[in-house]
Design a protein around this motif. Structure first.
Motif, short mmCIF file in Angstrom:
data_model
loop_
_atom_site.label_atom_id
_atom_site.label_comp_id
_atom_site.label_asym_id
_atom_site.label_seq_id
_atom_site.Cartn_x
_atom_site.Cartn_y
_atom_site.Cartn_z
N LYS A 1 0.82 -1.21 0.00
CA LYS A 1 0.00 0.00 0.00
C LYS A 1 0.85 1.26 0.00
N GLU A 2 2.09 1.14 0.44
CA GLU A 2 2.96 2.32 0.46
C GLU A 2 3.54 2.64 -0.92
N SER A 3 3.33 1.75 -1.89
CA SER A 3 3.83 1.99 -3.24
C SER A 3 3.00 3.05 -3.94
N ASP A 4 3.55 3.61 -5.03
CA ASP A 4 2.83 4.66 -5.73
C ASP A 4 1.78 4.08 -6.67
N ALA A 5 0.96 4.98 -7.21
CA ALA A 5 -0.17 4.56 -8.04
C ALA A 5 0.27 3.80 -9.29
N THR A 6 1.39 4.19 -9.86
CA THR A 6 1.84 3.53 -11.09
C THR A 6 2.18 2.07 -10.83
N THR A 7 2.63 1.75 -9.62
CA THR A 7 2.96 0.37 -9.29
C THR A 7 1.70 -0.49 -9.23
N ILE A 8 0.62 0.07 -8.68
CA ILE A 8 -0.64 -0.67 -8.62
C ILE A 8 -1.14 -0.98 -10.02
N VAL A 9 -1.13 0.01 -10.89
CA VAL A 9 -1.58 -0.19 -12.27
C VAL A 9 -0.68 -1.19 -12.99
N ALA A 10 0.63 -1.06 -12.79
CA ALA A 10 1.57 -1.98 -13.44
C ALA A 10 1.34 -3.41 -12.99
N ALA A 11 1.02 -3.58 -11.70
CA ALA A 11 0.77 -4.93 -11.18
C ALA A 11 -0.45 -5.56 -11.83
#
Length: 256
Positions: free
Chosen positions: A151-161
């Motif tokens: 959850k501490e990661s940025d928004a781009t990491t969520i989309v990339a995942a």
């Protein structure tokens, strides 16, 4: 797609199908069956990956929905507030990917994945978690989850995942990837050598921290009795007599 344009996408409420009605056979096809089409204007297009977002906090859930819908390759088709609701929505909507919060009321996100993935073999799962405990993350992978994002990661990491998992890849958050994979290999060797189950090993590795069974149970989301049972089984397999000997065994590298 006709005219080369997708219909406008709103934000479905929890449990609702985006756009209303039941999914057609073509929209319910898994990510593997996504076929490029040529629109009348000659632009190659492919239906967006269909995503279900599961989180019990409305503000967080709506933020994730907006984030994913902003990517043209993704489309949030439903939302759920609990694991139990998610199981029902998955069966009705047949999404390509489910994005699960790790901590949900009732069943956890990992427990939900353990149930829904065998029932829907083409479904892909991403876990969004605030836990950085290696044991918890490894349990998620052992449950069949294809992507882990902190959850501490940025928004781009969520989309990339979500995009990576929808395309058939595994995704592990870069913040924990190296250490997690090393720990996973270490655990694999320990299980082979001593016959420890993943749960027994997870409990055993927390003993050197000086935690009580109650504290370990809170950290792992297990009952104190379950922790006690796992620890007793692990100690018997390692042929150690008490918690102190178990702690020394772990700290001395005996599991390596």
């Amino acid at each position: 797609m006709a005219g080369g344009r997708r219909p406008a996408r709103g934000e479905p409420s929890a449990g609702e199908l985006h756009g209303g009605g039941e999914p057609t056979e073509s929209r319910a096809e898994p990510w593997r069956a996504c076929v490029e089409e040529i629109s009348p204007d000659g632009v190659r297009d492919c239906p967006p990956r269909r995503v279900l977002v599961v989180d019990d906090h409305p503000v967080v859930r709506q933020g994730v929905v907006a984030l994913l819908n902003a990517d043209p390759s993704l489309e949030v088709v439903g939302q759920a507030e609990s694991a139990e609701e998610a199981l029902d929505v998955v069966a009705r909507l047949l999404p390509d990917v489910v994005l699960l919060d790790a901590r949900l009321p009732g069943l956890s996100g990992v427990d939900a994945a353990r149930t829904m993935l065998p029932e829907h073999p083409r479904l892909r799962a991403v876990l969004l978690t605030g836990f950085t405990n290696q044991g918890v993350l490894l349990d998620a992978l052992d449950a069949g989850i294809h992507g882990l994002v902190l959850k501490e990661s940025d928004a781009t990491t969520i989309v990339a995942a979500v995009r990576a998992v929808a395309s058939g890849q595994q995704f592990i958050d870069p913040l924990v990837e190296h250490r997690l994979l090393a720990t996973r290999e270490h655990r694999r060797r320990a299980r082979q050598r001593y016959g420890l189950t993943p749960a027994e090993l997870e409990v055993l590795e927390m003993v050197p921290q000086g935690l009580t069974n109650s504290e370990i149970s809170s950290a792992l989301g297990l009952s104190a009795n379950t922790v006690k049972t796992h620890l007793a089984h692990a100690m018997r397999k390692l042929e150690v007599r008490n918690r102190a000997e178990a702690a020394v065994f772990v700290l001395s590298g005996g599991l390596s």
